[in-house]
Design a protein around this motif. Structure first.
Motif, PDB file in Angstrom:
ATOM      1  N   GLU A  75       0.843  -1.208   0.000  1.00  0.00           N
ATOM      2  CA  GLU A  75       0.000   0.000   0.000  1.00  0.00           C
ATOM      3  C   GLU A  75       0.879   1.259   0.000  1.00  0.00           C
ATOM      4  O   GLU A  75       0.659   2.184  -0.780  1.00  0.00           O
ATOM      5  CB  GLU A  75      -0.915  -0.024   1.224  1.00  0.00           C
ATOM      6  CG  GLU A  75      -1.968   1.076   1.188  1.00  0.00           C
ATOM      7  CD  GLU A  75      -2.906   1.044   2.398  1.00  0.00           C
ATOM      8  OE1 GLU A  75      -2.619   0.313   3.365  1.00  0.00           O
ATOM      9  OE2 GLU A  75      -3.911   1.760   2.363  1.00  0.00           O
TER      10      GLU A  75
ATOM     11  N   THR B 229       2.708   1.788  -3.338  1.00  0.00           N
ATOM     12  CA  THR B 229       1.796   2.249  -4.383  1.00  0.00           C
ATOM     13  C   THR B 229       1.577   3.750  -4.265  1.00  0.00           C
ATOM     14  O   THR B 229       1.662   4.493  -5.250  1.00  0.00           O
ATOM     15  CB  THR B 229       0.462   1.490  -4.279  1.00  0.00           C
ATOM     16  OG1 THR B 229       0.732   0.092  -4.292  1.00  0.00           O
ATOM     17  CG2 THR B 229      -0.454   1.827  -5.434  1.00  0.00           C
ATOM     18  N   GLN B 230       1.314   4.160  -3.032  1.00  0.00           N
ATOM     19  CA  GLN B 230       1.147   5.589  -2.742  1.00  0.00           C
ATOM     20  C   GLN B 230       2.389   6.375  -3.183  1.00  0.00           C
ATOM     21  O   GLN B 230       2.295   7.397  -3.865  1.00  0.00           O
ATOM     22  CB  GLN B 230       0.926   5.743  -1.228  1.00  0.00           C
ATOM     23  CG  GLN B 230       0.833   7.162  -0.728  1.00  0.00           C
ATOM     24  CD  GLN B 230      -0.569   7.718  -0.905  1.00  0.00           C
ATOM     25  OE1 GLN B 230      -1.532   7.111  -0.460  1.00  0.00           O
ATOM     26  NE2 GLN B 230      -0.686   8.849  -1.573  1.00  0.00           N
TER      27      GLN B 230
ATOM     28  N   ILE C 218       4.719   5.622  -5.372  1.00  0.00           N
ATOM     29  CA  ILE C 218       4.948   5.652  -6.815  1.00  0.00           C
ATOM     30  C   ILE C 218       3.950   6.568  -7.506  1.00  0.00           C
ATOM     31  O   ILE C 218       4.302   7.304  -8.428  1.00  0.00           O
ATOM     32  CB  ILE C 218       4.934   4.219  -7.384  1.00  0.00           C
ATOM     33  CG1 ILE C 218       6.241   3.554  -6.960  1.00  0.00           C
ATOM     34  CG2 ILE C 218       4.781   4.197  -8.899  1.00  0.00           C
ATOM     35  CD1 ILE C 218       6.261   2.083  -7.098  1.00  0.00           C
ATOM     36  N   ILE C 219       2.721   6.529  -7.036  1.00  0.00           N
ATOM     37  CA  ILE C 219       1.713   7.462  -7.573  1.00  0.00           C
ATOM     38  C   ILE C 219       2.183   8.907  -7.367  1.00  0.00           C
ATOM     39  O   ILE C 219       1.969   9.775  -8.212  1.00  0.00           O
ATOM     40  CB  ILE C 219       0.347   7.226  -6.869  1.00  0.00           C
ATOM     41  CG1 ILE C 219      -0.265   5.900  -7.314  1.00  0.00           C
ATOM     42  CG2 ILE C 219      -0.609   8.392  -7.076  1.00  0.00           C
ATOM     43  CD1 ILE C 219      -1.002   5.927  -8.632  1.00  0.00           C
TER      44      ILE C 219
ATOM     45  N   PRO D 277      10.510   7.495  -4.713  1.00  0.00           N
ATOM     46  CA  PRO D 277      11.071   6.136  -4.734  1.00  0.00           C
ATOM     47  C   PRO D 277      10.353   5.269  -3.696  1.00  0.00           C
ATOM     48  O   PRO D 277      10.044   5.737  -2.602  1.00  0.00           O
ATOM     49  CB  PRO D 277      12.543   6.338  -4.356  1.00  0.00           C
ATOM     50  CG  PRO D 277      12.600   7.673  -3.701  1.00  0.00           C
ATOM     51  CD  PRO D 277      11.473   8.497  -4.241  1.00  0.00           C
ATOM     52  N   PRO D 278      10.075   3.998  -4.032  1.00  0.00           N
ATOM     53  CA  PRO D 278       9.306   3.161  -3.116  1.00  0.00           C
ATOM     54  C   PRO D 278      10.138   2.637  -1.943  1.00  0.00           C
ATOM     55  O   PRO D 278      11.313   2.339  -2.097  1.00  0.00           O
ATOM     56  CB  PRO D 278       8.856   2.002  -4.005  1.00  0.00           C
ATOM     57  CG  PRO D 278       9.892   1.918  -5.073  1.00  0.00           C
ATOM     58  CD  PRO D 278      10.388   3.321  -5.296  1.00  0.00           C
TER      59      PRO D 278
ATOM     60  N   ARG E   9      12.596  -4.674  -3.013  1.00  0.00           N
ATOM     61  CA  ARG E   9      12.375  -4.358  -4.428  1.00  0.00           C
ATOM     62  C   ARG E   9      11.009  -3.708  -4.605  1.00  0.00           C
ATOM     63  O   ARG E   9      10.179  -3.723  -3.702  1.00  0.00           O
ATOM     64  CB  ARG E   9      12.418  -5.642  -5.244  1.00  0.00           C
ATOM     65  CG  ARG E   9      11.289  -6.597  -4.864  1.00  0.00           C
ATOM     66  CD  ARG E   9      11.163  -7.704  -5.872  1.00  0.00           C
ATOM     67  NE  ARG E   9      12.030  -8.824  -5.577  1.00  0.00           N
ATOM     68  CZ  ARG E   9      12.615  -9.559  -6.526  1.00  0.00           C
ATOM     69  NH1 ARG E   9      12.458  -9.257  -7.781  1.00  0.00           N
ATOM     70  NH2 ARG E   9      13.365 -10.590  -6.207  1.00  0.00           N
ATOM     71  N   GLN E  10      10.794  -3.161  -5.787  1.00  0.00           N
ATOM     72  CA  GLN E  10       9.475  -2.605  -6.061  1.00  0.00           C
ATOM     73  C   GLN E  10       8.468  -3.718  -6.309  1.00  0.00           C
ATOM     74  O   GLN E  10       8.681  -4.593  -7.152  1.00  0.00           O
ATOM     75  CB  GLN E  10       9.530  -1.666  -7.279  1.00  0.00           C
ATOM     76  CG  GLN E  10       8.172  -0.979  -7.507  1.00  0.00           C
ATOM     77  CD  GLN E  10       8.187  -0.045  -8.685  1.00  0.00           C
ATOM     78  OE1 GLN E  10       9.187   0.628  -8.952  1.00  0.00           O
ATOM     79  NE2 GLN E  10       7.079   0.018  -9.404  1.00  0.00           N
TER      80      GLN E  10
ATOM     81  N   PHE F 171       2.863  -2.214  -8.982  1.00  0.00           N
ATOM     82  CA  PHE F 171       2.927  -2.188 -10.448  1.00  0.00           C
ATOM     83  C   PHE F 171       4.012  -3.122 -10.980  1.00  0.00           C
ATOM     84  O   PHE F 171       4.614  -2.864 -12.016  1.00  0.00           O
ATOM     85  CB  PHE F 171       3.160  -0.768 -10.975  1.00  0.00           C
ATOM     86  CG  PHE F 171       2.091   0.204 -10.576  1.00  0.00           C
ATOM     87  CD1 PHE F 171       0.861   0.198 -11.212  1.00  0.00           C
ATOM     88  CD2 PHE F 171       2.306   1.111  -9.550  1.00  0.00           C
ATOM     89  CE1 PHE F 171      -0.137   1.090 -10.834  1.00  0.00           C
ATOM     90  CE2 PHE F 171       1.310   1.999  -9.172  1.00  0.00           C
ATOM     91  CZ  PHE F 171       0.084   1.992  -9.811  1.00  0.00           C
ATOM     92  N   ASN F 172       4.286  -4.182 -10.250  1.00  0.00           N
ATOM     93  CA  ASN F 172       5.311  -5.137 -10.668  1.00  0.00           C
ATOM     94  C   ASN F 172       4.885  -6.516 -10.172  1.00  0.00           C
ATOM     95  O   ASN F 172       3.884  -6.658  -9.455  1.00  0.00           O
ATOM     96  CB  ASN F 172       6.664  -4.722 -10.047  1.00  0.00           C
ATOM     97  CG  ASN F 172       7.857  -5.360 -10.734  1.00  0.00           C
ATOM     98  OD1 ASN F 172       7.763  -5.838 -11.878  1.00  0.00           O
ATOM     99  ND2 ASN F 172       8.991  -5.382 -10.053  1.00  0.00           N
ATOM    100  N   LEU F 173       5.616  -7.537 -10.510  1.00  0.00           N
ATOM    101  CA  LEU F 173       5.422  -8.862  -9.946  1.00  0.00           C
ATOM    102  C   LEU F 173       6.781  -9.532  -9.958  1.00  0.00           C
ATOM    103  O   LEU F 173       7.700  -9.082 -10.652  1.00  0.00           O
ATOM    104  CB  LEU F 173       4.381  -9.664 -10.736  1.00  0.00           C
ATOM    105  CG  LEU F 173       4.550  -9.818 -12.242  1.00  0.00           C
ATOM    106  CD1 LEU F 173       5.466 -10.977 -12.588  1.00  0.00           C
ATOM    107  CD2 LEU F 173       3.194 -10.072 -12.900  1.00  0.00           C
ATOM    108  N   PHE F 174       6.941 -10.583  -9.164  1.00  0.00           N
ATOM    109  CA  PHE F 174       8.257 -11.230  -9.107  1.00  0.00           C
ATOM    110  C   PHE F 174       8.127 -12.662  -8.614  1.00  0.00           C
ATOM    111  O   PHE F 174       7.157 -13.013  -7.922  1.00  0.00           O
ATOM    112  CB  PHE F 174       9.227 -10.435  -8.214  1.00  0.00           C
ATOM    113  CG  PHE F 174       8.700 -10.094  -6.847  1.00  0.00           C
ATOM    114  CD1 PHE F 174       8.870 -10.965  -5.790  1.00  0.00           C
ATOM    115  CD2 PHE F 174       8.026  -8.903  -6.625  1.00  0.00           C
ATOM    116  CE1 PHE F 174       8.382 -10.653  -4.535  1.00  0.00           C
ATOM    117  CE2 PHE F 174       7.527  -8.581  -5.365  1.00  0.00           C
ATOM    118  CZ  PHE F 174       7.710  -9.455  -4.316  1.00  0.00           C
TER     119      PHE F 174
ATOM    120  N   VAL G 173       2.115 -11.210  -6.996  1.00  0.00           N
ATOM    121  CA  VAL G 173       1.505 -10.131  -7.768  1.00  0.00           C
ATOM    122  C   VAL G 173       0.994  -9.063  -6.802  1.00  0.00           C
ATOM    123  O   VAL G 173       0.738  -9.361  -5.632  1.00  0.00           O
ATOM    124  CB  VAL G 173       0.349 -10.668  -8.654  1.00  0.00           C
ATOM    125  CG1 VAL G 173       0.878 -11.606  -9.731  1.00  0.00           C
ATOM    126  CG2 VAL G 173      -0.710 -11.371  -7.814  1.00  0.00           C
ATOM    127  N   PRO G 174       0.849  -7.830  -7.271  1.00  0.00           N
ATOM    128  CA  PRO G 174       0.459  -6.737  -6.369  1.00  0.00           C
ATOM    129  C   PRO G 174      -1.039  -6.733  -6.058  1.00  0.00           C
ATOM    130  O   PRO G 174      -1.785  -5.871  -6.499  1.00  0.00           O
ATOM    131  CB  PRO G 174       0.892  -5.478  -7.130  1.00  0.00           C
ATOM    132  CG  PRO G 174       0.862  -5.874  -8.563  1.00  0.00           C
ATOM    133  CD  PRO G 174       1.219  -7.318  -8.616  1.00  0.00           C
TER     134      PRO G 174
END
Lengths: 391, 391
Positions: A227, A230-231, A233-234, A238-239, A246-247, A250-253, A293-294
């Motif tokens: 959460e 996301t805030q 990056i919007i 930097p996250p 890691r970010q 808006f990403n997945l890993f 996933v986010p």
């Protein structure tokens, strides 16, 4: 082609974990649970299954401040789990905080070996090392343990149970008699809720699973970080990457568990090994790719099944629609299928995209897509259901 | 076990599409592209491959205001694509707007049948119906078309080309001679960039694909909606659901394309059919489950491969590391594998999680995880590479 679900409840918006997440942030002393009132009166025929009752077991929650610990309490109230006393345990850091449960306020106590004296059932979700240390102690003191960690899942003699799938593995166990029951990993529970009813009819020979896993599997702090990121990056900042380094927004890993020598990560190997144990079927072939996933609190899984016998998709849909704990959402015309949002905060595992796998001959393959709440059926609900089998 | 990648460039943060997204929002008249300057001078040995040159082809961009149209321009400049003239086409709505390209300012013209008179190459990305109507007209006028839509992909006689995979399908085609080349679907391109080098060595018999697809595949408006929704949910507001009719932020859902009679959606059937055509191998068995995840512009795919011949994972890693357009990121120790963020704005397709599939005997199976930029290699770059084969 449209298929009505048993309980196709749609959420209007937002991730439903916000309230839990926000209350979590304010610290254990602020923990509040919006528990619904006890369904049936104490004088009804179901008296032994309704909340606080003098002849109910003495229940211990080990790890009450975690995301799953909180969910234990919600599920216990919602299912009117019978108890004569309740004890809330956590680490020394959280001791002294307050928890409201079923209309009463409890003080959190530090988890020690003495915590289990005279207790009947302990629900553990305080991490593998705590389970490993205190699970056997509790069991020896006659307190039957339902453990949500991975500590005992593959231990011989410890039943690994999804109540809808293999309740027989707990035969003879009872509260107050000691013993440990292991709760499977969330991805395994969610996959097998859907795969087992089909397996019982056509025998699964091989299963190829790709997961879409929510933040909740890594705990409440991971949900909060998703959460926050996301805030950030919007806002063009930097996250913060404290939990996963890691970010995530808006990403997945690839799943953050350690990768073993064979190249599979631990999460994937849990799916492989736990399926074999739960089904008591060491020959079943499973491969898995586990991905974060986010998404907040419900996992999704794309499952390709290869059967020994033919199984038509319409028959599969019927089987799944009739399976306990499973809801089918499979409306091709309106493109309505399970999503993590629909599954969030729900008990059932949702199944859709049920279709004959065109890459396998003779109707011996199916593709399905499954969503289930990671904290609920993937953890707390399944554990409480196991505890119900001890009554 | 660590494996260095050829170009393992990590992004620091944020989704890299923000700039493109934001400029897109301000309307076509504001479109600006931060193109890097021409690499080689006009007098170098590579004169015919360097930007504006009198003996280059006359190039038309059909659909210049879309996400892929914009990317066409960036890729053309970055690759020093030779051209003697450039024409920017879009719908009547966008006509009159300005586009800056390679140091010059162009006025957007309305796309009509006359737009292709005397032109040599047209890059189409204006939707299937526009391609269907104007592609053959352009071709008849001697303008060779590279079409990014699905209009002609399965048309007999129209080559469906990934330049690294099947350039031979375009043999004999040249700019200014007419003809249509089809760009495969983004998911197919990204999957086959990784699967083909392995297929050439051990022959793929069956492929099980689960996708994690970005917003960009549904266009710039979908990317903007994902950003807007995320903002709204963070603020506790109901999300705007104009594009997909549902919450996308913090959620995922089965791909939004129509579901066909066999239960597969169109996106999935593209993977099945296009793989067969590109590989010229109608017997290859493919199944796919296509899912949209809340990621901006790069797709991920979990791919399970079944081979006719044994293929060891170390050999597979070597093959992939040497494959053109492919970068391997496969560091098990640090849990570093491809992510959409790493692949965003990059030309290469990234492959990792390369491991022997333990569910298949005799080393005849592999699992891999692939990420590729949907707008770039999944669309614009691949099309420009096809156009390069026409030079």
């Amino acid at each position: 082609m449209a298929m009505a679900s048993k309980t196709m409840q749609m959420r209007s918006n937002a991730f439903s974990s916000r309230t839990a997440l926000n209350s979590r942030k304010s610290g254990p002393s602020q923990l509040k649970l919006s528990a619904k009132p006890c369904r049936s009166g104490r004088s009804s025929a179901f008296v032994t299954r309704c909340g606080k009752t003098p002849d109910g077991p003495k229940v211990v929650i080990a790890g009450v401040t975690g995301a799953v610990g909180q969910e234990f309490l919600q599920v216990l109230v919602q299912r009117d789990f019978p108890y004569s006393s309740m004890k809330m345990l956590a680490s020394a850091r959280s001791a002294g905080g307050k928890v409201e449960f079923d209309g009463e306020t409890y003080t959190i106590e530090e988890l020690t070996a003495e915590s289990f004296d005279g207790e009947d059932i302990a629900l553990f979700s305080a991490g593998g090392s705590i389970s490993k240390k205190f699970g056997p102690i509790a069991s020896e003191k006659g307190c039957t343990v339902v453990d949500n960690s991975s500590a005992f899942r593959m231990t011989e003699g410890v039943p690994l149970v999804v109540p809808e799938v293999n309740p027989e593995a707990m035969a003879g166990m009872k509260y107050g008699k000691g013993g440990i029951v292991a709760n499977p990993n969330c991805s395994t529970i969610i996959a097998l809720m859907a795969a087992t009813p089909l397996h019982k009819v056509a025998k699964v020979e091989r299963m190829v699973v790709s997961t879409y896993q929510a933040a909740s599997g890594a705990g409440a702090a991971a949900m909060a970080e998703l959460e926050l990121q996301t805030q950030e990056i919007i806002e063009g900042k930097p996250p913060t990457t404290t939990i996963f380094g890691r970010q995530y927004a808006f990403n997945l890993f690839s799943h953050n568990s350690d990768v073993e020598a064979n190249g599979y990560n631990e999460e994937e190997m849990k799916l492989v090994k736990e399926t074999r144990k739960i089904w008591d079927y060491p020959e079943v072939q499973v491969t898995a790719t586990c991905v974060r996933v986010p998404v907040m609190r419900a996992h999704a899984e794309s499952i390709n099944l290869q059967f020994a016998d033919a199984l038509e998709e319409d028959k599969a849909r019927e089987i799944l629609a009739a399976a306990p704990g499973v809801s089918v959402i499979d409306d091709r015309e309106t493109n309505t299928f399970p999503t993590p949002l629909v599954a969030s905060d729900m008990d059932d595992v949702y199944v859709g995209r049920i279709r004959q796998d065109i890459s396998q001959p003779d109707n011996k393959g199916l593709d399905i897509f499954v969503c289930g709440d990671q904290i609920r059926k993937g953890a707390a609900l399944n554990a409480v259901q196991c505890a119900e089998l001890l009554l």
